[in-house]
Scaffold this active site. Structure first.
Site, mmCIF file in Angstrom:
data_model
loop_
_atom_site.group_PDB
_atom_site.id
_atom_site.type_symbol
_atom_site.label_atom_id
_atom_site.label_comp_id
_atom_site.label_asym_id
_atom_site.label_seq_id
_atom_site.Cartn_x
_atom_site.Cartn_y
_atom_site.Cartn_z
ATOM 1 C CG ASP A 171 2.567 -5.143 10.506
ATOM 2 O OD1 ASP A 171 3.348 -5.419 11.467
ATOM 3 O OD2 ASP A 171 1.894 -5.964 9.994
ATOM 4 C CB SER A 199 4.699 -6.109 8.171
ATOM 5 O OG SER A 199 4.088 -6.848 7.258
ATOM 6 N NE ARG A 221 -2.195 -1.040 3.459
ATOM 7 C CZ ARG A 221 -2.731 -0.871 4.747
ATOM 8 N NH1 ARG A 221 -3.930 -0.396 4.841
ATOM 9 N NH2 ARG A 221 -2.075 -1.255 5.746
HETATM 10 C C1 BGC Z 1 5.379 -10.707 11.159
HETATM 11 C C2 BGC Z 1 5.187 -9.733 11.797
HETATM 12 C C3 BGC Z 1 4.010 -8.849 11.591
HETATM 13 C C4 BGC Z 1 2.678 -9.691 11.737
HETATM 14 C C5 BGC Z 1 1.400 -8.749 11.215
HETATM 15 C C6 BGC Z 1 4.051 -11.652 11.186
HETATM 16 O O1 BGC Z 1 3.977 -12.647 10.242
HETATM 17 O O2 BGC Z 1 6.346 -11.562 11.346
HETATM 18 O O3 BGC Z 1 6.552 -8.801 11.897
HETATM 19 O O4 BGC Z 1 3.954 -7.849 12.517
HETATM 20 O O5 BGC Z 1 2.984 -10.713 10.815
HETATM 21 O O6 BGC Z 1 1.409 -8.429 9.924
#
Ligand code: BGC
Length: 451
Positions: free
Chosen positions: A192, A138, A75
């Site tokens: 995120d 993320s 995004r």
């Molecule tokens: C990631 C995290 C992330 C979460 C939500 C997980 O698979 O390892 O870093 O914050 O997903 O998106």
């Protein structure tokens, strides 16, 4: 009380977690969090420093761009903030990351991101504006500063080997240099959950110090006292702020066997078929990337047991990902006793004959598997609440399940009330588009604090 065939009850009983089981999970999560703050190795919950010392306070102004790579979605957002007492406005465009890019090379991924950014800036007439950028990535990263993040491992189906242990901001900057004629500068990189927390704190005020994302994956971050992150040598790292946001990365909880007692045969199958076997079990039990798959495997077993669709075979249900998590939201979004969505989904699954008895079972499977996920997330949040010992806190929640699953928020709230000591007051506050907005806000905080 619905009366379900005993075969269905027998399977669903394995997904129903009682209070003792949840308390036990919650206590183990708390122990691992404490260990993660003290040691770099050994804990299943990494508790990663973010180098973000403060949350936005509402006075932020100006135009910022956010790039948010979360699972298959990229995004890009333009956020305009006009200062205290006003609500920021935003323009957002979503781009889909192709499957081959998710498992390709770093060059392919970052060139794709830069191409999308170029298109976005052109569309909004911002090519020459040189706007500051907040970058949400993320996946678990070790941060070396607010602008430098070393990728530790991939999650959510990504597997791009040549990015591992590399600084993803440097990779993005290299791709920007190679592919873009204009200059843009990355002001901050973050998980995120940090973006989610920042957006919620901006909207709901300073009492909001915890952010939780329940999207494709599931994770949290919170504002911690720097002195309690005992593994972090603040002086040596040149970090002289009293507080820092910590990213828990609690999705790895379970990798040392902590969840073995509650895993069902269906969870083990989903795990075995995943890109990262044995890892990210919390994502696999709670995240939107996986719970549709768990439901699909249960339904497929019920067809084999001849309790669903009167035993007519349903080949579609044997295909991976033929029951996406959005089906769960659609089915549970209908009033009890109404089965329009469920009927349509059975048609999409090419089942020849189906009826009310089948719809009741499908609905119950969706409910029980969603409820188990929400209960585990509640156990993890309540561990964080006990660790923080705050008497009152707002928890900024976001991600696909919060946004689109019709009963998730309520289930999470109820379980959290059940598991949290009565003296601790909490409120779950949702912020849609949170992580993306928050990235722009953190970029503004980084500029204000001259980080
Ligand atoms: C990631 C995290 C992330 C979460 C939500 C997980 O698979 O390892 O870093 O914050 O997903 O998106």
């Amino acid at each position: 009380m619905k009366v379900l065939p005993p075969e269905v009850e027998e399977i669903l009983a394995k997904f129903r977690l009682n209070r003792e089981q949840l308390q036990e999970i919650s206590e183990k999560v708390e122990q691992q969090m404490k260990m993660g703050l003290a040691k770099t190795q050994g804990s299943s919950i990494a508790m990663l420093p973010s180098y973000v010392p403060a949350l936005p306070d509402g006075t932020e102004t100006g135009k910022y761009v956010a790039i948010d790579l979360s699972g298959k979605n990229l995004r890009i957002m333009l956020l305009t903030m006009n200062g205290a007492g006003t609500t920021p406005t935003h323009e957002t465009v979503n781009y889909i990351v192709a499957n081959h890019v998710m498992k390709g090379t770093g060059d392919q991924l970052f060139t794709f991101i830069v191409n999308c950014l170029q298109r976005f800036l052109q569309e909004f007439g911002l090519v020459d504006a040189n706007l500051p950028i907040g970058f949400v990535f993320s996946y678990p990263c070790e941060l070396l500063s607010i602008r430098s993040a070393r990728l530790l491992w991939w999650t959510k189906g990504f597997d791009i080997k040549d990015c591992l242990q590399r600084d993803i901001v440097a990779l993005l900057e290299e791709a920007l240099e190679m592919n873009m004629s204009t200059k843009v500068s990355i002001k901050a990189v973050m998980n995120d959950t940090v973006g989610q927390l920042a957006a919620a704190a901006h909207k709901y005020g300073p009492e909001c110090t915890i952010g939780v994302v329940i999207g494709y994956g599931c994770n949290s971050s919170y504002l911690e006292k720097t002195s309690r992150i005992t593994k972090f040598d603040a002086k040596a790292r040149g970090y002289d702020h009293d507080n820092m946001i910590v990213v828990t990365e609690w999705e790895e909880f379970g990798k040392h066997g902590e969840l073995d007692d509650i895993l069902t045969q269906f969870d083990r199958e989903v795990d075995a078929a995943s890109v990262h076997k044995g890892k990210q079990l919390i994502d696999k039990l709670c995240g939107a990337l996986y719970i549709g798959e768990v439901v699909r495997r249960v339904l497929s077993q019920l067809v084999l047991d001849r309790v669903l669709f009167e035993g007519q075979s349903c080949e579609k249900l044997d295909e991976d990902e033929s029951f996406p998590t959005k089906y769960i939201s659609e089915i549970l979004g209908e009033e009890e006793g109404v089965f329009k969505a469920c009927r349509r989904i059975c048609e999409e699954l090419e089942v020849e004959m189906h009826g009310t008895g089948d719809y009741i079972i499908i609905r119950e499977v969706c409910d029980v598997i969603s409820r188990r996920g929400a209960s585990i997330v509640a156990a993890a949040i309540s561990a964080l609440l006990r660790h923080l010992e705050l008497s009152s806190v707002k928890i900024g929640v976001g991600g696909a399940l919060i946004q689109f699953h019709p009963t998730y928020h309520q289930m999470l709230k109820e379980k959290l009330e059940e598991l949290t000591p009565i003296t601790m007051k909490f409120e779950l506050v949702p912020a849609d588009e949170g992580s993306c907005q928050g990235a722009a806000l953190i970029a503004a905080v980084a500029e204000r604090l001259k980080l």
